[in-house]
Design a protein around this motif. Structure first.
Motif, PDB file in Angstrom:
ATOM      1  N   GLY A   1     -11.735   2.213  -1.627  1.00  0.00           N
ATOM      2  CA  GLY A   1     -11.186   2.794  -0.402  1.00  0.00           C
ATOM      3  C   GLY A   1      -9.737   2.391  -0.197  1.00  0.00           C
ATOM      4  N   ALA A   2      -9.438   1.133  -0.479  1.00  0.00           N
ATOM      5  CA  ALA A   2      -8.062   0.648  -0.337  1.00  0.00           C
ATOM      6  C   ALA A   2      -7.150   1.318  -1.368  1.00  0.00           C
ATOM      7  CB  ALA A   2      -8.019  -0.873  -0.495  1.00  0.00           C
ATOM      8  N   LEU A   3      -7.634   1.443  -2.596  1.00  0.00           N
ATOM      9  CA  LEU A   3      -6.796   2.092  -3.614  1.00  0.00           C
ATOM     10  C   LEU A   3      -6.532   3.553  -3.252  1.00  0.00           C
ATOM     11  CD1 LEU A   3      -5.229   1.984  -6.241  1.00  0.00           C
ATOM     12  CD2 LEU A   3      -7.339   2.554  -7.469  1.00  0.00           C
ATOM     13  N   THR A   4      -7.546   4.221  -2.722  1.00  0.00           N
ATOM     14  CA  THR A   4      -7.337   5.608  -2.275  1.00  0.00           C
ATOM     15  C   THR A   4      -6.174   5.671  -1.277  1.00  0.00           C
ATOM     16  OG1 THR A   4      -9.578   6.456  -2.640  1.00  0.00           O
ATOM     17  CG2 THR A   4      -8.332   7.454  -0.852  1.00  0.00           C
ATOM     18  N   LEU A   5      -6.174   4.775  -0.312  1.00  0.00           N
ATOM     19  CA  LEU A   5      -5.102   4.782   0.696  1.00  0.00           C
ATOM     20  C   LEU A   5      -3.740   4.552   0.042  1.00  0.00           C
ATOM     21  CD1 LEU A   5      -6.975   2.800   3.455  1.00  0.00           C
ATOM     22  CD2 LEU A   5      -6.108   5.132   3.690  1.00  0.00           C
ATOM     23  N   ILE A   6      -3.692   3.592  -0.857  1.00  0.00           N
ATOM     24  CA  ILE A   6      -2.411   3.260  -1.492  1.00  0.00           C
ATOM     25  C   ILE A   6      -1.948   4.417  -2.383  1.00  0.00           C
ATOM     26  CG2 ILE A   6      -1.319   1.689  -3.141  1.00  0.00           C
ATOM     27  CD1 ILE A   6      -2.828  -0.598  -1.781  1.00  0.00           C
ATOM     28  N   GLU A   7      -2.875   5.088  -3.038  1.00  0.00           N
ATOM     29  CA  GLU A   7      -2.485   6.269  -3.824  1.00  0.00           C
ATOM     30  C   GLU A   7      -2.054   7.408  -2.895  1.00  0.00           C
ATOM     31  OE1 GLU A   7      -1.796   5.991  -6.773  1.00  0.00           O
ATOM     32  OE2 GLU A   7      -3.323   5.035  -8.010  1.00  0.00           O
ATOM     33  N   GLN A   8      -2.741   7.539  -1.766  1.00  0.00           N
ATOM     34  CA  GLN A   8      -2.336   8.581  -0.807  1.00  0.00           C
ATOM     35  C   GLN A   8      -0.927   8.317  -0.276  1.00  0.00           C
ATOM     36  OE1 GLN A   8      -5.666   8.354   2.017  1.00  0.00           O
ATOM     37  NE2 GLN A   8      -6.217  10.453   1.505  1.00  0.00           N
ATOM     38  N   ALA A   9      -0.543   7.045  -0.268  1.00  0.00           N
ATOM     39  CA  ALA A   9       0.795   6.713   0.227  1.00  0.00           C
ATOM     40  C   ALA A   9       1.887   7.279  -0.684  1.00  0.00           C
ATOM     41  CB  ALA A   9       0.959   5.200   0.366  1.00  0.00           C
ATOM     42  N   GLY A  10       1.495   7.739  -1.864  1.00  0.00           N
ATOM     43  CA  GLY A  10       2.407   8.528  -2.682  1.00  0.00           C
ATOM     44  C   GLY A  10       3.412   7.735  -3.477  1.00  0.00           C
ATOM     45  N   LYS A  11       4.334   8.469  -4.037  1.00  0.00           N
ATOM     46  CA  LYS A  11       5.302   7.875  -4.968  1.00  0.00           C
ATOM     47  C   LYS A  11       6.133   6.779  -4.327  1.00  0.00           C
ATOM     48  CE  LYS A  11       6.038  11.588  -8.282  1.00  0.00           C
ATOM     49  NZ  LYS A  11       5.470  12.736  -7.515  1.00  0.00           N
ATOM     50  N   GLU A  12       6.391   6.928  -3.028  1.00  0.00           N
ATOM     51  CA  GLU A  12       7.284   5.987  -2.346  1.00  0.00           C
ATOM     52  C   GLU A  12       6.722   4.565  -2.385  1.00  0.00           C
ATOM     53  OE1 GLU A  12       9.178   5.394   2.059  1.00  0.00           O
ATOM     54  OE2 GLU A  12       8.129   7.279   1.673  1.00  0.00           O
ATOM     55  N   GLN A  13       5.403   4.470  -2.274  1.00  0.00           N
ATOM     56  CA  GLN A  13       4.712   3.163  -2.368  1.00  0.00           C
ATOM     57  C   GLN A  13       5.336   2.122  -1.439  1.00  0.00           C
ATOM     58  OE1 GLN A  13       1.779   2.059  -4.516  1.00  0.00           O
ATOM     59  NE2 GLN A  13       1.573   4.170  -3.874  1.00  0.00           N
ATOM     60  N   SER A  14       5.568   2.532  -0.203  1.00  0.00           N
ATOM     61  CA  SER A  14       6.126   1.590   0.768  1.00  0.00           C
ATOM     62  C   SER A  14       5.136   1.373   1.901  1.00  0.00           C
ATOM     63  CB  SER A  14       7.434   2.137   1.330  1.00  0.00           C
ATOM     64  OG  SER A  14       7.169   3.291   2.099  1.00  0.00           O
ATOM     65  N   LEU A  15       5.316   0.275   2.621  1.00  0.00           N
ATOM     66  CA  LEU A  15       4.493   0.044   3.811  1.00  0.00           C
ATOM     67  C   LEU A  15       4.615   1.214   4.763  1.00  0.00           C
ATOM     68  CD1 LEU A  15       5.063  -3.677   4.840  1.00  0.00           C
ATOM     69  CD2 LEU A  15       3.036  -2.646   3.796  1.00  0.00           C
ATOM     70  N   SER A  16       5.826   1.755   4.832  1.00  0.00           N
ATOM     71  CA  SER A  16       6.070   2.879   5.723  1.00  0.00           C
ATOM     72  C   SER A  16       5.214   4.087   5.337  1.00  0.00           C
ATOM     73  CB  SER A  16       7.566   3.213   5.655  1.00  0.00           C
ATOM     74  OG  SER A  16       7.824   4.376   6.338  1.00  0.00           O
ATOM     75  N   SER A  17       5.117   4.371   4.042  1.00  0.00           N
ATOM     76  CA  SER A  17       4.314   5.527   3.623  1.00  0.00           C
ATOM     77  C   SER A  17       2.819   5.254   3.814  1.00  0.00           C
ATOM     78  CB  SER A  17       4.638   5.930   2.180  1.00  0.00           C
ATOM     79  OG  SER A  17       4.459   4.846   1.283  1.00  0.00           O
ATOM     80  N   LEU A  18       2.415   4.003   3.719  1.00  0.00           N
ATOM     81  CA  LEU A  18       1.017   3.661   4.006  1.00  0.00           C
ATOM     82  C   LEU A  18       0.696   3.889   5.487  1.00  0.00           C
ATOM     83  CD1 LEU A  18      -1.702   2.378   3.050  1.00  0.00           C
ATOM     84  CD2 LEU A  18      -0.712   0.147   3.590  1.00  0.00           C
ATOM     85  N   LEU A  19       1.592   3.451   6.341  1.00  0.00           N
ATOM     86  CA  LEU A  19       1.359   3.590   7.789  1.00  0.00           C
ATOM     87  C   LEU A  19       1.374   5.052   8.225  1.00  0.00           C
ATOM     88  CD1 LEU A  19       3.538   0.564   8.885  1.00  0.00           C
ATOM     89  CD2 LEU A  19       1.049   0.757   9.178  1.00  0.00           C
ATOM     90  N   LYS A  20       2.121   5.879   7.511  1.00  0.00           N
ATOM     91  CA  LYS A  20       2.181   7.309   7.870  1.00  0.00           C
ATOM     92  C   LYS A  20       0.819   7.985   7.753  1.00  0.00           C
ATOM     93  CE  LYS A  20       7.002   8.510   7.099  1.00  0.00           C
ATOM     94  NZ  LYS A  20       7.816   8.318   5.884  1.00  0.00           N
ATOM     95  N   LEU A  21      -0.054   7.423   6.916  1.00  0.00           N
ATOM     96  CA  LEU A  21      -1.395   7.992   6.776  1.00  0.00           C
ATOM     97  C   LEU A  21      -2.166   7.926   8.092  1.00  0.00           C
ATOM     98  CD1 LEU A  21      -2.387   6.370   3.375  1.00  0.00           C
ATOM     99  CD2 LEU A  21      -1.781   8.762   3.776  1.00  0.00           C
ATOM    100  N   TYR A  22      -1.725   7.032   8.960  1.00  0.00           N
ATOM    101  CA  TYR A  22      -2.415   6.866  10.248  1.00  0.00           C
ATOM    102  C   TYR A  22      -1.642   7.503  11.403  1.00  0.00           C
ATOM    103  CZ  TYR A  22      -5.256   3.372   7.817  1.00  0.00           C
ATOM    104  OH  TYR A  22      -6.108   2.725   6.953  1.00  0.00           O
ATOM    105  N   SER A  23      -0.548   8.174  11.076  1.00  0.00           N
ATOM    106  CA  SER A  23       0.255   8.795  12.140  1.00  0.00           C
ATOM    107  C   SER A  23      -0.261  10.193  12.383  1.00  0.00           C
ATOM    108  CB  SER A  23       1.719   8.853  11.711  1.00  0.00           C
ATOM    109  OG  SER A  23       2.176   7.579  11.373  1.00  0.00           O
ATOM    110  N   VAL A  24      -1.416  10.288  12.971  1.00  0.00           N
ATOM    111  CA  VAL A  24      -2.063  11.603  13.081  1.00  0.00           C
ATOM    112  C   VAL A  24      -1.682  12.333  14.371  1.00  0.00           C
ATOM    113  CG1 VAL A  24      -3.983  10.951  11.645  1.00  0.00           C
ATOM    114  CG2 VAL A  24      -4.141  10.581  14.081  1.00  0.00           C
TER     115      VAL A  24
END
Lengths: 432, 432
Positions: free
Chosen positions: B409-432
């Motif tokens: 589940g954690a890897l899915t989130l980190i892969e969803q965070a995309g190429k940028e691989q930043s904390l910012s892109s991880l947090l965007k997954l929750y900016s609904v």
């Protein structure tokens, strides 16, 4: 003597046996190899010529089909001592119809050249459709190879498939396996969704027969549900037609490739953990429909029928669950196909009629492809009914303490799609 | 006679017993109610006054603490026939320290007014820290109430907590429960991650004692790991200090709220399915550390020590797994807190020192909050080492057929965070 050319065949399992005996029925002399003696006896009784030596089975065969279970087995069968490649005559056509990583199929082509057998025409041609369609000669086949290889060897693929079910995938060797892999994204998710749905239903008090009738007749239909549910209702798991180890292997090919290219496959990943859980419970050699026992130990047909109104409401929850899962599976499969450069129109056409098909895929898949390809008109399609349906099912499951691994995974995706709740916002989750 | 005011107390479970007897030790006359007679005897032996009537336990008590397990139990205890509210004197302070949905805490305040007891000062004050800290008077407390209620009743919260561990959360009744809920996002994920990590380690051949030493001493530390691993190593599950049903209840509060406000909580949702799976295996009343048995049936201390180099490499995989999970748990908790309007600085301060703490939360949490609050400087922090670490662990688990539900589940989130691989892109997954 037959006027048709002699065929060599390796791997007479559930699928291979059907394919090989179908060719026998079509008038081909088929020499079959398998490691399991009783299978060879059955094959002989069905008119085939059994062989206990790989190189012997390949001797003088201008056409050879390899249908073993894994890439490791293929490597051993093809290139091991006294293997297939050593026995094949000059200019033979070699078909690898197993589901393997595309990188493995490509490595076979390279290794043939490396060992001085670049004369062999190699066709990467995984199949889909199950044992019955294998025996009927109506498999779906996804093939990648050189033009020269197809010119010489396509006729035999035509024998194994039905018109419109042979997909020649552009890109040469590896393209067939890639197409099969993205097809299996749907298969991997759908197979375990059958068990999650039946398990959920049983825990709600629904009789499995009612569930099957309801799902088959509605939008929650999938090919896998229709196919596997026959075995679920009969508890026909021993050994059943399709072992847990087979779909686990295919799922591992997907998730390994996804890890390699850094692509998220959330539902396949959840499915993989469930197949592993089944394996750890010693269900590995049994039919994958038997994974319903991860949810309920009683036969799903053992429950007394519910009163009509109660039954109707509960069946609706089961449909909600499947609809949400199938929708997200379609998004996952299509997005991964796009990421890998698999031709989307062909992928759609293939899956709709193959084991990966579902009503959701059929109805929403074209819209998803339009969105991905930048065509207008579908961005606004709403996920709200899927979301609300999943929430209703999940709320009930939470109250009743029923795990819904895939259902919750699908709801997570739909919630991540945000306020917009459009197909477009769902697909963006995979635009990494 | 004591110069300190008499206290009423309902719910002498693992936490409540510690809290009530701590107050006894501080010189308060405490009248305690519980439905379980042996507990009342123990309470009496510890210097408390046992009561078998809720309304009697509340009679003449200007201060009353309700520490039952669920909102349903609280409703019955407070407002049932001969309940607490009926017994309380005018102007009493009523503390609800159970973990309940914030909407429930708010409904209590409203119902008090509706039944003509608006004179009661109600304080929504869930706690965290476990039975030992309850008995020490060093709990973390998250409290929401009117200013008047705090003026009258804060002193008693001070008795139960340590300096800097009482968090008065702005927003009145409900704000305390909201804070507790988002704290429990971390707890819900971390608790089951302890079992996933020990199960993974055992299946790799690692002895549990080595695992504990390695994790406690490194970046993969979490409060829950340190706390629960003592019981994992001893197999101290019967009944253990914290039942599976308790964290399952808290997780259900999170996921129900998330569903209500359409917010994705992927890891909590995975955790919930695992708690439900444990419940279905009859582990519900046992300690949550015993969920390691979902991965391995043997004691984790039963394995022979590995050779040093092999051990080191495998321990690293376990750390990778936990680091990835803890990082994503931090993102999930902080994002949900933000979504609900929970003050983030306070949330951070609370969790770092409470049962939800982890080294990842401590180190990455401030950066995440800076990003969410639009401060510059941390967007570029890379997820790559987390991703690569998770992939190494997951590849090994795939080979060995070990399910890693949270890890995947954690890897899915980190892969969803995309190429940028930043904390910012991880947090965007929750900016609904």
């Amino acid at each position: 003597m037959s006027s048709k050319p002699a065929i060599g065949f390796c791997g007479l399992g559930a699928m291979g046996f059907g394919m090989a005996t179908h060719l026998v029925k079509q008038g081909y002399p088929v020499t079959g190899f398998d490691v399991y003696a009783p299978t060879l006896e059955r094959f002989s009784a069905a008119g085939g010529t059994p062989s206990t030596s790989l190189s012997e089975s390949a001797k003088d065969k201008a056409y050879y089909i390899c249908m073993v279970a894994t890439a490791q087995q293929a490597e051993q069968a093809l290139f091991g001592d006294d293997g297939i490649v050593a026995g094949l005559p000059q200019g033979a056509v070699l078909y690898l119809t197993s589901t393997v990583p595309s990188s493995y199929a490509q490595s076979v082509e390279k290794k043939l050249a490396d060992v001085g057998r670049g004369d062999i025409f190699f066709i990467d041609a995984p199949v889909s459709g199950g044992a019955i369609r294998a025996a009927d000669g109506t498999l779906s086949i996804m093939a990648g190879a050189s033009e020269a290889a197809f010119e010489k060897g396509k006729f035999l693929l035509d024998e194994l498939t039905a018109p419109a079910k042979l997909f020649i995938v552009a890109g040469g060797v590896g393209a067939g396996s890639n197409m099969k892999m993205v097809h299996q994204v749907l298969a991997a998710i759908h197979i375990i969704s059958v068990s999650e749905a039946f398990g959920f239903a049983a825990r709600l008090g629904l009789n499995g027969s009612d569930v099957r009738e309801h799902v088959i007749g509605g939008k929650a239909w999938s090919w896998m549900f229709e196919n596997r549910s026959v075995r679920t209702l009969k508890e026909d798991y021993f050994p059943g037609a399709s072992a847990v180890t087979i779909i686990l292997k295919d799922t591992g090919i997907i998730t390994s490739m996804a890890n390699l290219v850094d692509f998220p496959v959330p539902l396949c990943s959840i499915a993989e953990q469930l197949y592993i859980t089944g394996l750890n419970k010693d269900f590995g050699a049994q039919d994958d429909a038997g994974l319903v026992r991860l949810w309920t130990s009683e036969p799903v047909t053992s429950l007394a029928p519910l009163a009509d109104e109660d039954k109707k409401a509960k069946l609706e929850l089961v449909s909600n669950l499947l609809n949400g899962i199938h929708l997200c599976a379609a998004a996952e499969g299509i997005s991964f196909a796009k990421h890998l450069g698999v031709p989307l129109a062909q992928y759609y056409e293939l899956c709709v009629e193959a084991a990966g098909g579902s009503t959701q895929y059929k109805e929403q898949g074209t819209k998803m492809i339009d969105i991905i390809e930048g065509k207008q008109g579908h961005e606004g399609a709403s996920l709200r009914s899927y979301r609300d349906g999943l929430k209703a099912a999940i709320t009930e499951a939470r109250d009743k303490k029923i795990p819904l691994h895939l259902g919750n995974g699908a709801l997570t995706l739909i919630e991540q799609a945000g306020k917009e709740q459009s197909l477009s916002s769902l697909l963006k989750l995979y635009s990494v």
